[in-house]
Design a protein around this motif. Structure first.
Motif, PDB file in Angstrom:
ATOM      1  N   ILE A  60       0.709  -1.409   0.084  1.00  0.00           N
ATOM      2  CA  ILE A  60       0.108   0.009  -0.081  1.00  0.00           C
ATOM      3  C   ILE A  60       0.921   1.264   0.013  1.00  0.00           C
ATOM      4  CG2 ILE A  60      -1.601   1.397   1.237  1.00  0.00           C
ATOM      5  CD1 ILE A  60      -2.874  -1.219  -0.452  1.00  0.00           C
ATOM      6  N   GLY A  61       1.908   1.015   0.937  1.00  0.00           N
ATOM      7  CA  GLY A  61       2.864   2.389   0.885  1.00  0.00           C
ATOM      8  C   GLY A  61       3.494   2.464  -0.791  1.00  0.00           C
ATOM      9  N   HIS A  96      16.696  -0.485   4.669  1.00  0.00           N
ATOM     10  CA  HIS A  96      15.492   0.156   5.442  1.00  0.00           C
ATOM     11  C   HIS A  96      15.558   1.419   4.360  1.00  0.00           C
ATOM     12  CE1 HIS A  96      14.977  -3.400   7.953  1.00  0.00           C
ATOM     13  NE2 HIS A  96      16.266  -3.018   8.490  1.00  0.00           N
ATOM     14  N   PRO A  97      14.446   1.652   3.557  1.00  0.00           N
ATOM     15  CA  PRO A  97      14.273   2.981   2.860  1.00  0.00           C
ATOM     16  C   PRO A  97      13.982   4.041   3.922  1.00  0.00           C
ATOM     17  CG  PRO A  97      13.403   1.074   1.548  1.00  0.00           C
ATOM     18  CD  PRO A  97      13.490   0.364   2.997  1.00  0.00           C
ATOM     19  N   ARG A  98      14.678   5.283   3.557  1.00  0.00           N
ATOM     20  CA  ARG A  98      14.357   6.278   4.273  1.00  0.00           C
ATOM     21  C   ARG A  98      12.997   7.338   3.984  1.00  0.00           C
ATOM     22  NH1 ARG A  98      20.251   8.564   3.833  1.00  0.00           N
ATOM     23  NH2 ARG A  98      19.774   7.565   1.514  1.00  0.00           N
ATOM     24  N   SER A  99      12.569   7.088   2.672  1.00  0.00           N
ATOM     25  CA  SER A  99      11.417   7.750   2.262  1.00  0.00           C
ATOM     26  C   SER A  99      10.621   6.849   1.534  1.00  0.00           C
ATOM     27  CB  SER A  99      11.984   8.719   1.091  1.00  0.00           C
ATOM     28  OG  SER A  99      12.476   8.388   0.004  1.00  0.00           O
ATOM     29  N   ALA A 100       9.163   7.214   1.298  1.00  0.00           N
ATOM     30  CA  ALA A 100       8.282   6.446   0.723  1.00  0.00           C
ATOM     31  C   ALA A 100       8.637   6.111  -0.890  1.00  0.00           C
ATOM     32  CB  ALA A 100       6.894   7.320   0.695  1.00  0.00           C
ATOM     33  N   PRO A 101       8.970   7.188  -1.554  1.00  0.00           N
ATOM     34  CA  PRO A 101       9.619   6.909  -2.866  1.00  0.00           C
ATOM     35  C   PRO A 101      10.498   5.697  -3.097  1.00  0.00           C
ATOM     36  CG  PRO A 101       9.160   9.228  -2.755  1.00  0.00           C
ATOM     37  CD  PRO A 101       9.202   8.639  -1.430  1.00  0.00           C
ATOM     38  N   ALA A 103      11.264   3.512  -0.763  1.00  0.00           N
ATOM     39  CA  ALA A 103      10.554   2.134  -0.374  1.00  0.00           C
ATOM     40  C   ALA A 103       9.894   1.632  -1.503  1.00  0.00           C
ATOM     41  CB  ALA A 103       9.710   2.432   0.760  1.00  0.00           C
ATOM     42  N   ALA A 104       8.917   2.276  -2.308  1.00  0.00           N
ATOM     43  CA  ALA A 104       8.260   1.859  -3.336  1.00  0.00           C
ATOM     44  C   ALA A 104       9.249   1.361  -4.491  1.00  0.00           C
ATOM     45  CB  ALA A 104       7.425   3.010  -3.790  1.00  0.00           C
ATOM     46  N   ALA A 105      10.228   1.987  -4.622  1.00  0.00           N
ATOM     47  CA  ALA A 105      11.183   1.545  -5.904  1.00  0.00           C
ATOM     48  C   ALA A 105      11.977   0.406  -5.243  1.00  0.00           C
ATOM     49  CB  ALA A 105      12.196   2.561  -5.925  1.00  0.00           C
ATOM     50  N   ARG A 106      12.238   0.112  -3.994  1.00  0.00           N
ATOM     51  CA  ARG A 106      12.830  -1.071  -3.609  1.00  0.00           C
ATOM     52  C   ARG A 106      11.955  -2.063  -3.772  1.00  0.00           C
ATOM     53  NH1 ARG A 106      12.171  -3.781   1.085  1.00  0.00           N
ATOM     54  NH2 ARG A 106      13.939  -5.055   1.912  1.00  0.00           N
ATOM     55  N   LEU A 107      10.576  -2.187  -3.278  1.00  0.00           N
ATOM     56  CA  LEU A 107       9.346  -3.103  -3.461  1.00  0.00           C
ATOM     57  C   LEU A 107       9.519  -3.390  -4.819  1.00  0.00           C
ATOM     58  CD1 LEU A 107       7.274  -4.838  -2.642  1.00  0.00           C
ATOM     59  CD2 LEU A 107       5.738  -2.631  -2.940  1.00  0.00           C
ATOM     60  N   ILE A 108       9.444  -2.478  -5.775  1.00  0.00           N
ATOM     61  CA  ILE A 108       9.246  -2.942  -7.398  1.00  0.00           C
ATOM     62  C   ILE A 108      10.364  -3.643  -7.628  1.00  0.00           C
ATOM     63  CG2 ILE A 108       8.966  -1.898  -9.608  1.00  0.00           C
ATOM     64  CD1 ILE A 108       7.552   0.499  -8.271  1.00  0.00           C
ATOM     65  N   TYR A 109      11.555  -3.091  -7.477  1.00  0.00           N
ATOM     66  CA  TYR A 109      12.913  -3.706  -7.907  1.00  0.00           C
ATOM     67  C   TYR A 109      13.039  -4.995  -7.484  1.00  0.00           C
ATOM     68  CZ  TYR A 109      17.871  -4.870  -7.705  1.00  0.00           C
ATOM     69  OH  TYR A 109      19.069  -5.659  -7.952  1.00  0.00           O
ATOM     70  N   LEU A 110      12.668  -5.345  -6.142  1.00  0.00           N
ATOM     71  CA  LEU A 110      12.772  -6.692  -5.570  1.00  0.00           C
ATOM     72  C   LEU A 110      11.774  -7.691  -6.406  1.00  0.00           C
ATOM     73  CD1 LEU A 110      13.165  -5.993  -1.837  1.00  0.00           C
ATOM     74  CD2 LEU A 110      15.213  -6.490  -3.489  1.00  0.00           C
ATOM     75  N   ASN A 111      10.744  -7.203  -6.481  1.00  0.00           N
ATOM     76  CA  ASN A 111       9.602  -7.829  -7.233  1.00  0.00           C
ATOM     77  C   ASN A 111      10.009  -8.350  -8.601  1.00  0.00           C
ATOM     78  OD1 ASN A 111       6.801  -7.445  -9.123  1.00  0.00           O
ATOM     79  ND2 ASN A 111       6.541  -8.632  -7.044  1.00  0.00           N
ATOM     80  N   ALA A 153      -5.318   7.779  -9.118  1.00  0.00           N
ATOM     81  CA  ALA A 153      -5.472   9.158  -8.569  1.00  0.00           C
ATOM     82  C   ALA A 153      -6.767   9.334  -7.933  1.00  0.00           C
ATOM     83  CB  ALA A 153      -5.529  10.104  -9.745  1.00  0.00           C
ATOM     84  N   THR A 154      -7.886   8.712  -8.153  1.00  0.00           N
ATOM     85  CA  THR A 154      -9.362   9.010  -7.616  1.00  0.00           C
ATOM     86  C   THR A 154      -9.502   7.797  -6.516  1.00  0.00           C
ATOM     87  OG1 THR A 154     -10.436   7.978  -9.411  1.00  0.00           O
ATOM     88  CG2 THR A 154     -10.165  10.282  -9.532  1.00  0.00           C
ATOM     89  N   SER A 155      -8.449   7.110  -6.209  1.00  0.00           N
ATOM     90  CA  SER A 155      -8.793   5.809  -5.410  1.00  0.00           C
ATOM     91  C   SER A 155      -8.117   6.088  -3.858  1.00  0.00           C
ATOM     92  CB  SER A 155      -7.791   4.616  -5.777  1.00  0.00           C
ATOM     93  OG  SER A 155      -8.288   4.305  -7.101  1.00  0.00           O
ATOM     94  N   SER A 156      -8.906   5.594  -2.930  1.00  0.00           N
ATOM     95  CA  SER A 156      -8.473   5.559  -1.816  1.00  0.00           C
ATOM     96  C   SER A 156      -7.806   4.198  -1.300  1.00  0.00           C
ATOM     97  CB  SER A 156      -9.735   5.417  -0.810  1.00  0.00           C
ATOM     98  OG  SER A 156      -9.370   5.170   0.826  1.00  0.00           O
ATOM     99  N   LEU A 157      -6.397   4.562  -0.760  1.00  0.00           N
ATOM    100  CA  LEU A 157      -5.772   3.333  -0.378  1.00  0.00           C
ATOM    101  C   LEU A 157      -5.369   3.406   1.213  1.00  0.00           C
ATOM    102  CD1 LEU A 157      -3.306   4.362  -3.418  1.00  0.00           C
ATOM    103  CD2 LEU A 157      -4.071   1.998  -3.057  1.00  0.00           C
ATOM    104  N   GLU A 158      -5.451   2.020   1.669  1.00  0.00           N
ATOM    105  CA  GLU A 158      -5.430   1.957   3.172  1.00  0.00           C
ATOM    106  C   GLU A 158      -4.912   0.609   3.487  1.00  0.00           C
ATOM    107  OE1 GLU A 158      -8.505   2.219   6.976  1.00  0.00           O
ATOM    108  OE2 GLU A 158      -9.233   2.193   4.792  1.00  0.00           O
ATOM    109  N   VAL A 159      -3.975   0.425   4.637  1.00  0.00           N
ATOM    110  CA  VAL A 159      -3.314  -0.614   5.132  1.00  0.00           C
ATOM    111  C   VAL A 159      -4.607  -1.039   5.909  1.00  0.00           C
ATOM    112  CG1 VAL A 159      -1.768  -1.720   6.524  1.00  0.00           C
ATOM    113  CG2 VAL A 159      -1.192   0.058   4.979  1.00  0.00           C
TER     114      VAL A 159
END
Length: 266
Positions: A60-61, A96-101, A103-111, A153-159
Motif C-alpha cells: 500500500i505504501g 531500510h528505505p528512508r522515504s516513501a518513494p 521504499a516503493a522503488a525498492r519493492l518494485i525492484y525486488l519484485n 488518482a481517484t482511489s482511496s488506499l489503506e492498510v
C-alpha cells in the motif's frame, strides 16, 4: 507488479463477470495485491471511485508513493536498473528505505528481480525471497508507472484487514475478494503474503463477511481454489470453475493449469 496468485490470467473470465454487475457507487478490493482486476476495470473507464486495501504495508505504501510522487519513484528505479546484479539485489533487500518513494522503488525492484516474482516474508514480516534468474527484467517501466499513478488518482488506499469493508460498503457497491487461496493439498500451502498468514479461521471470517455484505445488497465477486471447503463456505451462491496456470513450484514439470473458482451473488 507480478504477484503470487495474480489475476492476469483470469481477466478473460473476471472482467465479463464484472460487466454483468450493475455499476455501483463504489468499487472495493480488500486484497488488492498486484491490482490486475482493478487496473483492467480502470482501463475500461470503470472503478473510478475505488477503495483499495491490503494488510501488506509495503504494498500500500508503494501504491501511495506512485500515486502521489511517481517521478521520485522513477528516479530511484533508474538507479536500481543501472546497477542490478545478484550482489546489488541482496544489498538492497537488506536495506531500510528512508522515504516513501525509495521504499516503493525498492519493492518494485525486488519484485521484478526476485525468484519467480515470489513476494514472501518471514515471521517478522521481512521480505526474504532469493534473487531470481531473469534475463533483462523491466525494472523501470516509466510509461506504465505513470499510467498506474493516473489510475490511482481517484482511489482511496489503506492498510487494513478485509473485515473493514463492513464499515464502507453500501447497497449496489461492487466488492472483489481475492484472498490467499485455500491450499489444494497440505504441501501446496502458501499464505505468507504477510506475517501471520491466512488460515482456516480467516477463511471462515471472510465467508461470514461475504454473507453479511450479500444481505446488504452489495454485488460480490470472490476468487479461490476449487476445493470442497471453498464450495462449502460459499454454498448457495453461484460458483463457476475456471483454470489458471500457476508457476510457484520450483519444478517446471509441476506447473500447469489449476482449477479455481469464481464465486458471485448475482
Amino acid at each position: 507488479m507480478k504477484w503470487i496468485g495474480g489475476k492476469r490470467q483470469l481477466l478473460g473470465h473476471l472482467i465479463p463477470t464484472f460487466t454483468e454487475a450493475q455499476v455501483g457507487a463504489s468499487y472495493h478490493e480488500p486484497f488488492v495485491g498486484g491490482g490486475a482486476v482493478f487496473f483492467a476495470l480502470r482501463a475500461q473507464g470503470r472503478a473510478t471511485c475505488a477503495r483499495l486495501s491490503d494488510v501488506n504495508q509495503e504494498l500500500i505504501g508503494g501504491y501511495l508513493a506512485i500515486r502521489d510522487g511517481v517521478d521520485d519513484v522513477i528516479s530511484h528505479l533508474r538507479i536500481h536498473a543501472s546497477l542490478n546484479d545478484k550482489e546489488y539485489y541482496y544489498r538492497i533487500r537488506s536495506q531500510h528505505p528512508r522515504s516513501a518513494p525509495e521504499a516503493a522503488a525498492r519493492l518494485i525492484y525486488l519484485n521484478k528481480t526476485c525468484f519467480n516474482g515470489l513476494y514472501r516474508v518471514n515471521n517478522s514480516g521481512v521480505f526474504n525471497a532469493p534473487y531470481g534468474r531473469h534475463k533483462n527484467p523491466t525494472i523501470c517501466d516509466e510509461t506504465n508507472l505513470r499510467a498506474v499513478s493516473a489510475a490511482l488518482a481517484t482511489s482511496s488506499l489503506e492498510v487494513a484487514s478485509f473485515e473493514t469493508v463492513l464499515d464502507h460498503v453500501h447497497c449496489n457497491d461492487v466488492v472483489y475478494f481475492d484472498p490467499p487461496y485455500i491450499p489444494v493439498s497440505v504441501t501446496a500451502s502458501f499464505t505468507e503474503y504477510s506475517a501471520g498468514g491466512f488460515g482456516n479461521c480467516e477463511q471462515q471470517r471472510l465467508a461470514d463477511v461475504f454473507r453479511e455484505l450479500n444481505k446488504r445488497g452489495a454485488q460480490l465477486v470472490l476468487s479461490n481454489s476449487d476445493t470442497d471447503e471453498v464450495r462449502r463456505l460459499y454454498s448457495g451462491f453461484r460458483i463457476d470453475q475456471v483454470f489458471a496456470r500457476r508457476n510457484v513450484n520450483t519444478r517446471a514439470d509441476r506447473r500447469g493449469p489449476v482449477a479455481e473458482v469464481i464465486v458471485r451473488n448475482f
